[in-house]
Design an enzyme around this catalytic site. Sequence first.
Site, PDB file in Angstrom:
ATOM      1  N   SER A 152       9.696   5.298 -10.764  1.00 53.44           N
ATOM      2  CA  SER A 152      10.630   4.200 -10.564  1.00 53.44           C
ATOM      3  C   SER A 152      11.665   4.147 -11.693  1.00 53.44           C
ATOM      4  O   SER A 152      12.295   5.166 -11.992  1.00 53.44           O
ATOM      5  CB  SER A 152       9.819   2.909 -10.427  1.00 53.44           C
ATOM      6  OG  SER A 152      10.602   1.884  -9.920  1.00 53.44           O
ATOM      7  N   TYR A 153      11.796   3.007 -12.364  1.00 52.50           N
ATOM      8  CA  TYR A 153      12.779   2.940 -13.442  1.00 52.50           C
ATOM      9  C   TYR A 153      12.370   3.810 -14.632  1.00 52.50           C
ATOM     10  O   TYR A 153      13.185   4.072 -15.521  1.00 52.50           O
ATOM     11  CB  TYR A 153      13.012   1.487 -13.891  1.00 52.50           C
ATOM     12  CG  TYR A 153      14.243   1.344 -14.746  1.00 52.50           C
ATOM     13  CD1 TYR A 153      15.517   1.375 -14.181  1.00 52.50           C
ATOM     14  CD2 TYR A 153      14.147   1.233 -16.125  1.00 52.50           C
ATOM     15  CE1 TYR A 153      16.647   1.296 -14.973  1.00 52.50           C
ATOM     16  CE2 TYR A 153      15.275   1.147 -16.926  1.00 52.50           C
ATOM     17  CZ  TYR A 153      16.527   1.169 -16.338  1.00 52.50           C
ATOM     18  OH  TYR A 153      17.654   1.091 -17.126  1.00 52.50           O
ATOM     19  N   HIS A 206       6.150   4.077  -2.767  1.00 50.23           N
ATOM     20  CA  HIS A 206       6.769   4.118  -4.083  1.00 50.23           C
ATOM     21  C   HIS A 206       5.786   4.551  -5.166  1.00 50.23           C
ATOM     22  O   HIS A 206       6.086   5.430  -5.970  1.00 50.23           O
ATOM     23  CB  HIS A 206       7.305   2.717  -4.373  1.00 50.23           C
ATOM     24  CG  HIS A 206       8.148   2.590  -5.576  1.00 50.23           C
ATOM     25  ND1 HIS A 206       9.409   3.150  -5.651  1.00 50.23           N
ATOM     26  CD2 HIS A 206       7.949   1.941  -6.753  1.00 50.23           C
ATOM     27  CE1 HIS A 206       9.943   2.853  -6.842  1.00 50.23           C
ATOM     28  NE2 HIS A 206       9.071   2.131  -7.519  1.00 50.23           N
ATOM     29  N   GLY A 256      10.396  -0.718 -13.783  1.00 43.41           N
ATOM     30  CA  GLY A 256      10.777  -2.112 -13.682  1.00 43.41           C
ATOM     31  C   GLY A 256      12.290  -2.247 -13.674  1.00 43.41           C
ATOM     32  O   GLY A 256      12.883  -2.161 -12.621  1.00 43.41           O
ATOM     33  N   ASP A 312       8.750   5.538   0.710  1.00 47.28           N
ATOM     34  CA  ASP A 312       9.315   4.527  -0.178  1.00 47.28           C
ATOM     35  C   ASP A 312      10.738   4.207   0.251  1.00 47.28           C
ATOM     36  O   ASP A 312      11.568   5.111   0.379  1.00 47.28           O
ATOM     37  CB  ASP A 312       9.316   5.062  -1.618  1.00 47.28           C
ATOM     38  CG  ASP A 312       9.931   4.075  -2.594  1.00 47.28           C
ATOM     39  OD1 ASP A 312       9.912   2.859  -2.310  1.00 47.28           O
ATOM     40  OD2 ASP A 312      10.428   4.524  -3.646  1.00 47.28           O
TER      41      ASP A 312
END
Lengths: 497, 497
Positions: free
Chosen positions: B226-227, B468, B130, B415
């Site tokens: 991701s984050y 992603h 996120g 992605d």
Amino acid sequence: MKPSFSCLFFLLLRLLLFCFLHCVASSTARQRDLLNKFYFNNGAERSSSSSWARSLLSISDLESKAYDNSGLKEGDKVVRLPGQPKGVHFDQYAGYVTVDRANGRALFYYFVEAAENSGSKPIVLWLNGGPGCSSLGYGAMEELGPFRVMSDGKTLYRNPYAWNEVANVLFLESPAGVGFSYSNTTSDYATSGDRRTAIDALVFLVNWFERFPEYKGRDLFITGESYAGHYVPQLAHAILHHKDRLINLKGIAIGNAVIDEETSNKGLLDYYWTHAFLADETIVAIHKFCNFSPGAQLQPPECNRAIAEANHVFTEVNVYNIYAPLCFSSGVTPTPKLPSIENFDPCTSNYVEAYLNNPKVQKALHANVTKLNYTWSGCSKVIQGWSDQPSTMLPIIHELLSNGIRVLKYSGDLDGRVPVTSTRYSLNKLKLKVKVPWRAWMLNNEVGGYTVVYDHNLTFATVRGAGHSVPSYQPARALEMIKSFLQGLHLPVILRN
Amino acid sequence: MKPSFSCLFFLLLRLLLFCFLHCVASSTARQRDLLNKFYFNNGAERSSSSSWARSLLSISDLESKAYDNSGLKEGDKVVRLPGQPKGVHFDQYAGYVTVDRANGRALFYYFVEAAENSGSKPIVLWLNGGPGCSSLGYGAMEELGPFRVMSDGKTLYRNPYAWNEVANVLFLESPAGVGFSYSNTTSDYATSGDRRTAIDALVFLVNWFERFPEYKGRDLFITGESYAGHYVPQLAHAILHHKDRLINLKGIAIGNAVIDEETSNKGLLDYYWTHAFLADETIVAIHKFCNFSPGAQLQPPECNRAIAEANHVFTEVNVYNIYAPLCFSSGVTPTPKLPSIENFDPCTSNYVEAYLNNPKVQKALHANVTKLNYTWSGCSKVIQGWSDQPSTMLPIIHELLSNGIRVLKYSGDLDGRVPVTSTRYSLNKLKLKVKVPWRAWMLNNEVGGYTVVYDHNLTFATVRGAGHSVPSYQPARALEMIKSFLQGLHLPVILRN
């Protein structure tokens, strides 16, 4: 440097650029066979485009090749294709047009009239590349024709995105030796090349218009993909230089097309690296040690090693659509699988080959009337050599633009064979000014691709999510694109907010 | 230079790197809203990784946060999820673990035991990024969990490629304010950041092992995407510095993960250009005028204009899978559509949101027991700020490698959010020697992706054709990859001929 290295380099470079572009779409095994055994073009004359063009102009006997075609049209009418679905309301024609009576060379065509208002719609001539691959098998039956073949190899289903929604579409199997096209003089197959391909196609058109005189003067667009990046501009050039024939050429459209040797090779390797198929050290070596200019001969071993590394990609994935699944079967299915126009079946070539070798289908198409001693195949097994190929089409493209011919160069962005990178590098060599800047074009609220328009009416357009044969993988986007092009409109936009 | 330009540049650069990575997967409209209205992180502390790590070490009161968890396990057992298919032979648990009693912070987990031999299989902790997105909603219900939600938002179907085929999988909604995780001290939501996220996750683990003592000492792998490229190495680092807790950390795996600001930004823009989404003149301007180093402040207007051009891509396509279709509906379907594990439904987030807001589902999961005054959402709507984020994770990754922790960095190559280009640029900054050179890895005779192994047991692997959230788009390849990693094996090869 060992001789084997320099041999390898040239073999690989030429494979990267030319090798039979369509023959190998259906399985890795076949791709590997091809890579190991086949590159037919070692002795080809590598002239510049301008000298090639001058020699093409020496067709002095075109008039003598305009044969009597009167009354042949009705005999070419296709009453019904075997396995054809119900509700077909357009006319189809197929048959042979003699292009050299002395040698007995005849080219096979399949003509599909527009679904509605055929009398006011343009003609789109479609040519597949190779050199040596069939516009009937690929273009018509796998890409933009009105029917696709089911997995049983017997039944057809409608392609709702067929280009005869917007045009009268003429598929030509070219040159002689491709598909059902043939020569009675077998030695012709050993002397095929760009020049005779263009001349024969011009002769074909002249005679075809005699057979279909109601189409004389109709707007004509020549289209094609892959190695037809040579055929299409060359034929357009030949038409321009025979204005006396009153062929009303308006534009050309070429997709994932080979148009410049230097940029094709460099673009292809850059494409593999930027799509994470190559190691960093491989592309670093390529950029440092390889010379892609057409005159370059010996390459250092560092280059050859890097090219050999890059070559693995060809043996491992379907380079015509780098993310598509492979085909692992060699034939057809006993019962037809439910087809999906949106998800292209990677084994389609198998079904088409079965269909077109069915004697009933050949009879319906008026094909193979001379009983050829070989079966129909997607890419020619009889053409053994290729005598001439200019290293670049850019001068001819420039000439066409200067003569008011609209040019669309499009690119399915998942093709690793003639990738979008190569095309962009090629077009940059034209050094044209940008007239309408780069932007997305839209279909059904999605990005269909990106486009830019250069001076002199050259449009470049990508088709997002499409492989080498764009209408196979993105039929709706391909139709939208060609429709805009034929109408002389920019590709559709939505406003950004 | 007008102030608006420099503001725009920073807004865009930060958007490019961080913005809520998962909230926006389902519609372009939502993406555009997000781009226009939201970047919560303007005031974040941008420390270097090493200073960040030093401050993290000051968790002196960890012992005081090991609460009494005895006997809570059985209460967490999930008897049956509403709409669950028949034939489920593994145990599921879900519930809250308090991580700060004083403030009333509690994190929600969902634990799925391995389908077979759970007693001998490792634990895989999964974290979504996120910052602010839910591992339950994304990881468990859209990616690698045992069930996916049908389009009616009520029924579940089995994911045959769930990671509990090879591990016991623990999904953690982190930090407080994400999904069902909460704090009774609302001001906590305004002070979220990397440091407290790592500390709370460590406290969670310490307490979770008390609740599930039979898993103490079991091999642990921390994974995420991701984050979570921040969360995962930071938590691993925190564990390493609290060896007294006897957590048996073996490795980390991070997918399409943000690990270095400079290379993320440069790699993202290069990716768009090389994938034919940007004009040549745009990337030329970016390379010439933009400075991506973390310390850079003012940018010339040429850079800002080019970045604004690049920003259009974000408004036009699903950047999480640049070739995937968009979702054009906002809810669920009255009757379930036939799901396909191979073709990820772009509206999946809608179905998951409906499912997890169903009170019966919440009851079955022992979730929302305190009656939160907001609904469950895929990415947090209550976290309003982010207090700290180091600009690079590379020093921590180096520290982990030096301590014998295996590292897998993987990348779905479609992605556009944290693209493979960014990851390759990032890893190159580590300047590690190549131990096993770049090659394809295979599954079912197809290329699953490419891989290279660096010194100190750092594996980089691409997953071909994945966006992603890799297990959403390529579930079989994702499972094969994690299986090899957990077993300490190289990814599978076939011999080349």
